[in-house]
Design a protein around this motif. Structure first.
Motif, short mmCIF file in Angstrom:
data_model
loop_
_atom_site.label_atom_id
_atom_site.label_comp_id
_atom_site.label_asym_id
_atom_site.label_seq_id
_atom_site.Cartn_x
_atom_site.Cartn_y
_atom_site.Cartn_z
N GLN A 172 4.20 -1.29 -4.13
CA GLN A 172 3.00 -2.31 -4.07
C GLN A 172 1.96 -1.87 -4.63
O GLN A 172 1.53 -0.79 -4.39
N THR A 195 5.15 -5.98 -7.53
CA THR A 195 6.06 -5.13 -6.84
C THR A 195 7.03 -4.38 -8.03
O THR A 195 7.43 -4.96 -8.85
N LEU A 255 5.77 -11.25 1.41
CA LEU A 255 5.20 -9.78 1.37
C LEU A 255 5.52 -8.89 2.59
O LEU A 255 5.88 -7.69 2.39
#
Length: 202
Positions: free
Chosen positions: A128, A146, A109
């Motif tokens: 995101q 994503t 992430l």
């Protein structure tokens, strides 16, 4: 004196017309750019809205799997999400934010958000989206995806750009055609006038 004023007024009028035509052409090109930007934003918003619908459906499906610690079901959910053209990767987290499952080949992430890359270059063109997994107000986790906006709307934006360029080309063709017509008829008018004067003199 009157003739001089008439000549000046004629030149002033011609200058005003020239400026107005030039301003009109510039406005048309500016409008084409604005139209292209609006269409691009529309595509961007549509892909995000569609992705949020998919994300909400996945979150609703994931509730029972998280509650029952069904890792296989969660892995199937993130795999199905990743198969969508809109989505680069997907992951499921528990209430504490700990990763439960992620899609195959999912990047960390921190890398996806550009936190550990210079100038956040890894996050350029990516978005995101996070949806809480809850039922009757009982939250048990989160689903994150994503979006790869750049790749998703690249083909569509290219088609839009081609359409805008075609409009610009048509504007230029119309301008050139008008100029040729004016030049042609102006020459013919002068020629007819000269011929008429010669016959009158004879």
């Amino acid at each position: 004196m009157l003739q001089i004023n008439k000549k000046r007024l004629k030149k002033l009028w011609q200058f005003i017309i020239l400026v107005a035509c030039f301003a009109t052409v510039m406005m048309l090109f500016m409008y084409s750019n604005q139209l292209n930007n609006r269409n691009y934003k529309m595509l961007y918003d549509q892909t995000e809205s569609l992705s949020r619908v998919i994300l909400r459906q996945a979150a609703a499906t994931a509730h029972d799997a998280i509650t029952n610690d069904d890792i296989d079901a969660l892995q199937s959910i993130v795999a199905n999400l990743q198969h969508e053209d809109l989505i680069l990767d997907a992951a499921v987290y528990d209430m504490r934010g700990n990763l439960v499952v992620s899609s195959i080949g999912a990047m960390p992430l921190e890398q996806l958000t550009g936190l550990n890359t210079p100038l956040s270059v890894a996050s350029i063109g990516r978005l995101q989206l996070v949806e809480p997994v809850a039922e009757d107000g009982n939250m048990v986790g989160f689903v994150r995806i994503t979006l790869e906006h750049g790749n998703v709307i690249k083909a569509a934006s290219n088609r839009l750009e081609q359409s805008i360029n075609l409009v610009r080309a048509m504007i230029l063709v119309a301008i050139v055609t008008g100029a040729l017509l004016i030049f042609t008829f102006a020459n013919r008018k002068d020629l007819l006038r000269s011929t008429f004067l010669l016959k009158s003199n004879d």
